[in-house]
Design a protein around this motif. Structure first.
Motif, PDB file in Angstrom:
ATOM      1  N   VAL A  33       5.660 -53.265  82.194  1.00  0.00           N
ATOM      2  CA  VAL A  33       5.213 -54.674  82.091  1.00  0.00           C
ATOM      3  C   VAL A  33       6.197 -55.558  82.721  1.00  0.00           C
ATOM      4  CG1 VAL A  33       4.795 -56.790  80.813  1.00  0.00           C
ATOM      5  CG2 VAL A  33       3.446 -54.371  80.626  1.00  0.00           C
ATOM      6  N   THR A  34       7.533 -55.357  82.132  1.00  0.00           N
ATOM      7  CA  THR A  34       8.968 -56.069  82.307  1.00  0.00           C
ATOM      8  C   THR A  34       9.032 -55.796  83.853  1.00  0.00           C
ATOM      9  OG1 THR A  34       9.642 -55.775  79.980  1.00  0.00           O
ATOM     10  CG2 THR A  34      11.276 -56.442  81.483  1.00  0.00           C
ATOM     11  N   PHE A  35       9.156 -54.690  84.185  1.00  0.00           N
ATOM     12  CA  PHE A  35       9.356 -54.337  85.657  1.00  0.00           C
ATOM     13  C   PHE A  35       8.582 -55.099  86.539  1.00  0.00           C
ATOM     14  CE2 PHE A  35       8.674 -51.875  89.360  1.00  0.00           C
ATOM     15  CZ  PHE A  35      10.008 -51.637  90.006  1.00  0.00           C
ATOM     16  N   ALA A 128       6.489 -67.460  83.458  1.00  0.00           N
ATOM     17  CA  ALA A 128       6.216 -66.099  82.929  1.00  0.00           C
ATOM     18  C   ALA A 128       7.669 -65.354  82.429  1.00  0.00           C
ATOM     19  CB  ALA A 128       5.873 -65.123  84.286  1.00  0.00           C
ATOM     20  N   ILE A 129       8.615 -66.004  82.591  1.00  0.00           N
ATOM     21  CA  ILE A 129      10.100 -65.615  81.983  1.00  0.00           C
ATOM     22  C   ILE A 129       9.897 -65.708  80.498  1.00  0.00           C
ATOM     23  CG2 ILE A 129      12.558 -65.635  82.104  1.00  0.00           C
ATOM     24  CD1 ILE A 129      11.372 -64.279  84.518  1.00  0.00           C
ATOM     25  N   GLU A 130       9.496 -67.052  80.080  1.00  0.00           N
ATOM     26  CA  GLU A 130       9.182 -67.110  78.658  1.00  0.00           C
ATOM     27  C   GLU A 130       8.123 -66.547  78.018  1.00  0.00           C
ATOM     28  OE1 GLU A 130      11.317 -69.270  76.762  1.00  0.00           O
ATOM     29  OE2 GLU A 130      12.512 -69.195  78.425  1.00  0.00           O
ATOM     30  N   TYR A 135       6.648 -61.762  74.993  1.00  0.00           N
ATOM     31  CA  TYR A 135       6.456 -60.088  74.710  1.00  0.00           C
ATOM     32  C   TYR A 135       7.380 -59.192  74.316  1.00  0.00           C
ATOM     33  CZ  TYR A 135       4.635 -56.102  77.068  1.00  0.00           C
ATOM     34  OH  TYR A 135       4.112 -54.811  76.932  1.00  0.00           O
ATOM     35  N   LEU A 136       8.788 -59.279  74.923  1.00  0.00           N
ATOM     36  CA  LEU A 136       9.601 -58.350  74.379  1.00  0.00           C
ATOM     37  C   LEU A 136       9.866 -58.536  73.208  1.00  0.00           C
ATOM     38  CD1 LEU A 136      11.691 -58.544  77.920  1.00  0.00           C
ATOM     39  CD2 LEU A 136      10.450 -56.635  76.923  1.00  0.00           C
ATOM     40  N   LYS A 137       9.970 -59.828  72.298  1.00  0.00           N
ATOM     41  CA  LYS A 137      10.221 -60.020  71.315  1.00  0.00           C
ATOM     42  C   LYS A 137       9.207 -59.382  70.253  1.00  0.00           C
ATOM     43  CE  LYS A 137      11.933 -63.475  69.227  1.00  0.00           C
ATOM     44  NZ  LYS A 137      12.312 -64.921  68.787  1.00  0.00           N
ATOM     45  N   ARG A 138       7.882 -59.533  70.774  1.00  0.00           N
ATOM     46  CA  ARG A 138       6.714 -58.915  69.891  1.00  0.00           C
ATOM     47  C   ARG A 138       6.935 -57.464  69.846  1.00  0.00           C
ATOM     48  NH1 ARG A 138       4.046 -62.613  72.764  1.00  0.00           N
ATOM     49  NH2 ARG A 138       2.937 -61.168  74.112  1.00  0.00           N
ATOM     50  N   CYS A 139       7.284 -56.818  70.790  1.00  0.00           N
ATOM     51  CA  CYS A 139       7.376 -55.456  71.267  1.00  0.00           C
ATOM     52  C   CYS A 139       8.559 -54.711  70.624  1.00  0.00           C
ATOM     53  CB  CYS A 139       7.324 -55.097  72.528  1.00  0.00           C
ATOM     54  SG  CYS A 139       5.469 -55.569  73.152  1.00  0.00           S
TER      55      CYS A 139
END
Length: 144
Positions: A33-35, A128-130, A135-139
């Protein structure tokens, strides 16, 4: 500019070294997802939706809608889905040289649609960056 750009960059940059299919296949879901979000944002920011069609980033176009949906950017996900479908039900080729030919062969109406998707993308109101940061924090991949 997004206030968490540096944190997202620090997580995303090493993943971009996996930009060949064999490397991409080794990424877990959060990394994929990040990529996808990272390279899509960069490519559209540098050349609009047309650039996705004729640059190597387009190799991963079929994964972009899912990536953007995962972070909560539903409008941008829809724009990538529409871009994908402009090339037919199966989307554009994953091979850059073939995809470039497919893009060059598109009707003027489809090229105009890609221009409109670019405009819609930039006016979507979705950062999208925010959203990727959240998303990365939730994960559990970022703290802060």
């Amino acid at each position: 500019m997004s206030q968490h750009l540096q944190e997202v960059f620090d997580f995303a940059a090493p993943l971009c070294a996996q930009k060949d299919p064999a490397g991409f296949d080794t990424l877990d879901e959060v990394e994929r997802v990040t990529f996808c979000v990272w390279i899509a944002e960069g490519e559209v920011g540098n050349g609009g939706m047309h650039a996705v069609c004729y640059n190597s980033t387009g190799d991963y176009l079929r994964y972009f809608p899912e990536g953007f949906r995962a972070i909560g950017a539903s409008k941008k996900a829809e724009y990538f889905q529409r871009l994908f479908l402009l090339f037919g039900e199966n989307g554009p080729s994953r091979e850059r040289a073939i995809r470039e030919e497919e893009h060059a062969a598109l009707a003027e109406e489809s090229l105009d649609a890609i221009d409109a998707l670019t405009d819609d993308y930039f006016s979507s109101g979705e950062d999208a960056i925010e959203l990727l940061f959240a998303y990365l924090k939730r994960c559990g991949r970022l703290v802060g």
